[in-house]
Design a protein around this motif. Structure first.
Motif, PDB file in Angstrom:
ATOM      1  N   SER A   1      -8.300  10.985  -3.059  1.00 33.35           N
ATOM      2  CA  SER A   1      -8.347  10.489  -4.519  1.00 33.35           C
ATOM      3  C   SER A   1      -8.293  11.561  -5.400  1.00 33.35           C
ATOM      4  O   SER A   1      -8.381  12.846  -5.138  1.00 33.35           O
ATOM      5  CB  SER A   1      -9.646   9.769  -4.906  1.00 33.35           C
ATOM      6  OG  SER A   1     -10.781  10.549  -4.799  1.00 33.35           O
TER       7      SER A   1
ATOM      8  N   ILE B   1      -1.221   5.823  -9.273  1.00 34.72           N
ATOM      9  CA  ILE B   1      -2.396   5.388  -8.509  1.00 34.72           C
ATOM     10  C   ILE B   1      -3.489   6.404  -8.310  1.00 34.72           C
ATOM     11  O   ILE B   1      -3.348   7.389  -8.734  1.00 34.72           O
ATOM     12  CB  ILE B   1      -1.957   4.763  -7.183  1.00 34.72           C
ATOM     13  CG1 ILE B   1      -1.181   5.966  -6.354  1.00 34.72           C
ATOM     14  CG2 ILE B   1      -0.858   3.615  -7.351  1.00 34.72           C
ATOM     15  CD1 ILE B   1      -0.905   5.742  -4.837  1.00 34.72           C
TER      16      ILE B   1
ATOM     17  N   THR C   1       0.622  -1.244   0.064  1.00 36.35           N
ATOM     18  CA  THR C   1      -0.123   0.100  -0.164  1.00 36.35           C
ATOM     19  C   THR C   1       0.757   1.098  -0.076  1.00 36.35           C
ATOM     20  O   THR C   1       2.087   1.183   0.568  1.00 36.35           O
ATOM     21  CB  THR C   1      -1.003   0.067   1.122  1.00 36.35           C
ATOM     22  OG1 THR C   1      -0.043  -0.136   2.480  1.00 36.35           O
ATOM     23  CG2 THR C   1      -2.000  -1.175   1.230  1.00 36.35           C
TER      24      THR C   1
ATOM     25  N   MET D   1     -19.018  -0.472  -3.566  1.00 36.23           N
ATOM     26  CA  MET D   1     -18.198   0.629  -4.470  1.00 36.23           C
ATOM     27  C   MET D   1     -19.267   1.368  -5.412  1.00 36.23           C
ATOM     28  O   MET D   1     -19.176   2.696  -5.552  1.00 36.23           O
ATOM     29  CB  MET D   1     -17.004  -0.104  -5.208  1.00 36.23           C
ATOM     30  CG  MET D   1     -15.948  -0.342  -4.359  1.00 36.23           C
ATOM     31  SD  MET D   1     -14.598  -1.344  -5.349  1.00 36.23           S
ATOM     32  CE  MET D   1     -13.198  -0.493  -4.757  1.00 36.23           C
TER      33      MET D   1
ATOM     34  N   VAL E   1      -5.484  -2.428  -0.209  1.00 38.99           N
ATOM     35  CA  VAL E   1      -6.229  -1.531  -0.985  1.00 38.99           C
ATOM     36  C   VAL E   1      -6.480  -2.076  -2.298  1.00 38.99           C
ATOM     37  O   VAL E   1      -5.793  -2.776  -2.893  1.00 38.99           O
ATOM     38  CB  VAL E   1      -5.674  -0.234  -1.436  1.00 38.99           C
ATOM     39  CG1 VAL E   1      -6.778   0.947  -1.963  1.00 38.99           C
ATOM     40  CG2 VAL E   1      -5.229   0.545  -0.283  1.00 38.99           C
TER      41      VAL E   1
ATOM     42  N   ALA F   1      -5.637   6.803  -5.614  1.00 37.27           N
ATOM     43  CA  ALA F   1      -5.940   7.202  -4.472  1.00 37.27           C
ATOM     44  C   ALA F   1      -4.835   6.997  -3.347  1.00 37.27           C
ATOM     45  O   ALA F   1      -4.070   5.758  -3.690  1.00 37.27           O
ATOM     46  CB  ALA F   1      -7.276   6.637  -3.989  1.00 37.27           C
TER      47      ALA F   1
ATOM     48  N   ARG G   1     -14.078   4.431  -5.979  1.00 37.22           N
ATOM     49  CA  ARG G   1     -13.197   3.421  -6.685  1.00 37.22           C
ATOM     50  C   ARG G   1     -12.143   2.805  -6.061  1.00 37.22           C
ATOM     51  O   ARG G   1     -11.646   1.749  -6.718  1.00 37.22           O
ATOM     52  CB  ARG G   1     -12.582   3.993  -7.932  1.00 37.22           C
ATOM     53  CG  ARG G   1     -13.532   4.741  -8.914  1.00 37.22           C
ATOM     54  CD  ARG G   1     -12.878   5.304 -10.193  1.00 37.22           C
ATOM     55  NE  ARG G   1     -12.230   6.507  -9.563  1.00 37.22           N
ATOM     56  CZ  ARG G   1     -11.451   7.162 -10.266  1.00 37.22           C
ATOM     57  NH1 ARG G   1     -10.993   6.628 -11.461  1.00 37.22           N
ATOM     58  NH2 ARG G   1     -10.606   8.131  -9.646  1.00 37.22           N
ATOM     59  N   HIS G   2     -11.936   3.154  -4.646  1.00 37.97           N
ATOM     60  CA  HIS G   2     -10.874   2.455  -3.873  1.00 37.97           C
ATOM     61  C   HIS G   2     -11.295   2.233  -2.601  1.00 37.97           C
ATOM     62  O   HIS G   2     -11.940   3.031  -1.953  1.00 37.97           O
ATOM     63  CB  HIS G   2      -9.576   3.554  -3.834  1.00 37.97           C
ATOM     64  CG  HIS G   2      -8.841   3.641  -5.117  1.00 37.97           C
ATOM     65  ND1 HIS G   2      -9.354   4.919  -5.902  1.00 37.97           N
ATOM     66  CD2 HIS G   2      -8.037   3.088  -5.832  1.00 37.97           C
ATOM     67  CE1 HIS G   2      -8.779   4.763  -7.016  1.00 37.97           C
ATOM     68  NE2 HIS G   2      -8.057   4.112  -7.145  1.00 37.97           N
TER      69      HIS G   2
ATOM     70  N   SER H   1      -8.845  -1.814  -6.001  1.00 39.45           N
ATOM     71  CA  SER H   1      -9.774  -0.748  -6.803  1.00 39.45           C
ATOM     72  C   SER H   1     -10.689  -1.550  -7.543  1.00 39.45           C
ATOM     73  O   SER H   1     -10.765  -2.797  -7.530  1.00 39.45           O
ATOM     74  CB  SER H   1      -8.798  -0.133  -7.745  1.00 39.45           C
ATOM     75  OG  SER H   1      -8.316  -1.141  -8.681  1.00 39.45           O
TER      76      SER H   1
ATOM     77  N   ASP I   1      -9.282  -3.809  -9.851  1.00 36.05           N
ATOM     78  CA  ASP I   1      -8.833  -5.003  -9.588  1.00 36.05           C
ATOM     79  C   ASP I   1     -10.039  -5.962  -9.337  1.00 36.05           C
ATOM     80  O   ASP I   1      -9.931  -7.025  -9.652  1.00 36.05           O
ATOM     81  CB  ASP I   1      -8.318  -4.926  -8.126  1.00 36.05           C
ATOM     82  CG  ASP I   1      -7.344  -3.989  -8.062  1.00 36.05           C
ATOM     83  OD1 ASP I   1      -6.267  -3.958  -8.880  1.00 36.05           O
ATOM     84  OD2 ASP I   1      -7.038  -3.370  -6.933  1.00 36.05           O
TER      85      ASP I   1
END
Length: 143
Positions: A52, A35, A14, A96, A115, A37, A102-103, A117, A120
């Motif tokens: 973010s 990234i 992270t 979400m 973390v 966030a 989004r994270h 997203s 992912d």
């Protein structure tokens, strides 16, 4: 399928920031690591907030570029929605989508452990669907 499955492939690394960081420093971190966030944590990996790209753009758009000189605590989301490794992928995706973020930080015993997203989650879901389709094709050709 759970969040643990996503983290087993992605890893638990992270990128975090301290609450005294300036918004400009957060921008540098986002750019450096590519990234979207950053989780704001204290020294014990306890979550204090999340910031973010969207938060930063909204702040600059309403308060101007001088807002880059304010501490992240003035802009970050302080009530962070989190999950655990035991949460299902479908549950996390629904949270979400409903919250329009989004994270999502992953916690264990109140401390940040990863973390995930929405990217992912979608990647994992696509892989799962492709695996099921391949299994069906194999089953059909064997019959």
């Amino acid at each position: 399928m759970t969040v643990a499955a996503i983290l087993s492939g992605k890893g638990h690394d992270t990128i975090t920031a301290r609450s005294e960081a300036l918004l400009s420093e957060i921008c540098e971190t986002l750019a450096k690591y590519k990234i979207g966030a950053v989780v704001v944590c204290n020294g014990d990996k306890e979550i204090e907030g999340i910031i973010s790209e969207r938060d930063i753009v909204r702040t600059i758009g309403t308060k101007g570029p001088s807002s880059l000189n304010v501490p992240v605590t003035a802009v970050m989301t302080k009530e962070v929605v989190t999950c655990t490794e035991g949460n299902s992928v479908n549950e996390v995706m629904a949270r979400m989508t409903q919250g329009r973020f989004r994270h999502m930080p992953v916690v264990k015993d109140g401390k940040l452990t990863g973390v995930i997203s929405i990217g992912d989650v979608v990647k994992y879901k696509i892989a799962q669907v492709e695996l099921e389709a391949e299994q069906m094709r194999s089953y059909i050709t064997m019959a």
